[in-house]
Scaffold this active site. Structure first.
Site, PDB file in Angstrom:
ATOM      1  N   ASN A 209     -12.318  43.862 -65.444  1.00  0.00           N
ATOM      2  CA  ASN A 209     -12.922  44.922 -66.246  1.00  0.00           C
ATOM      3  C   ASN A 209     -14.421  44.638 -66.330  1.00  0.00           C
ATOM      4  OD1 ASN A 209     -10.357  46.025 -66.848  1.00  0.00           O
ATOM      5  ND2 ASN A 209     -10.093  44.549 -68.480  1.00  0.00           N
TER       6      ASN A 209
ATOM      7  N   HIS B 259     -14.220  37.541 -66.252  1.00  0.00           N
ATOM      8  CA  HIS B 259     -12.882  36.979 -66.162  1.00  0.00           C
ATOM      9  C   HIS B 259     -11.997  37.892 -65.321  1.00  0.00           C
ATOM     10  CE1 HIS B 259     -13.037  39.491 -69.793  1.00  0.00           C
ATOM     11  NE2 HIS B 259     -11.724  39.666 -69.685  1.00  0.00           N
TER      12      HIS B 259
ATOM     13  N   ASP C   1      -3.096  34.651 -71.242  1.00  0.00           N
ATOM     14  CA  ASP C   1      -3.674  35.621 -72.165  1.00  0.00           C
ATOM     15  C   ASP C   1      -2.863  35.633 -73.452  1.00  0.00           C
ATOM     16  OD1 ASP C   1      -4.347  38.230 -73.447  1.00  0.00           O
ATOM     17  OD2 ASP C   1      -5.468  38.554 -71.590  1.00  0.00           O
TER      18      ASP C   1
ATOM     19  N   HIS D 263      -8.084  39.025 -64.539  1.00  0.00           N
ATOM     20  CA  HIS D 263      -6.730  39.066 -65.080  1.00  0.00           C
ATOM     21  C   HIS D 263      -5.767  38.960 -63.900  1.00  0.00           C
ATOM     22  CE1 HIS D 263      -7.773  40.770 -69.133  1.00  0.00           C
ATOM     23  NE2 HIS D 263      -8.846  41.137 -68.453  1.00  0.00           N
TER      24      HIS D 263
ATOM     25  N   GLY E 253     -13.544  48.686 -69.920  1.00  0.00           N
ATOM     26  CA  GLY E 253     -12.544  47.997 -70.725  1.00  0.00           C
ATOM     27  C   GLY E 253     -12.842  46.529 -70.980  1.00  0.00           C
TER      28      GLY E 253
END
Length: 113
Positions: free
Chosen positions: A86, A99, A30, A101, A92
């Site tokens: 999210n 995706h 990220d 995280h 969010g």
């Protein structure tokens, strides 16, 4: 589905620090990390969000989770890690391409935001 920054990363039009890639998924660091290790795992076949996933996506969704475990091991996250998905604006989500995280190498707090 509309074009996203992830579509461009998959096509290698935008550079990314890719840590894993195969025919189905891609994982990259990220650019705005929230932990010492913060990697995004995305399907190459776009799904807008978890709310848009269908029964036909079952195998790919499972593969995404197995890829998280593979990348976590590759990154040496032996003490644990957090997986965040999210979904939607209120959840969010800012890039509307599903995706996951992968966050690690720090103690996570609860409840998360």
């Amino acid at each position: 589905m509309t074009e996203t920054i992830f579509s461009k990363i998959i096509r290698k039009e935008i550079p990314a620090d890719i840590v894993y890639e195969d025919d189905l998924v891609m994982a990259f660091r990220d650019v705005n990390p929230q932990a010492p290790v913060h990697i995004l795992i995305i399907p190459k076949r776009p799904i807008v969000s978890m709310a848009d996933a269908t029964p036909e996506d079952t195998e790919l969704l499972g593969y995404l989770l197995l890829t998280v475990a593979r990348v976590a091991a590759q990154e040496g996250l032996k003490e644990g890690y957090r997986i965040v998905i999210n979904t939607g604006k209120d959840g969010g989500q800012t890039v509307f391409h599903l995706h996951l995280h992968l966050l690690g190498q720090r103690m996570m707090t609860w409840p998360p935001g």
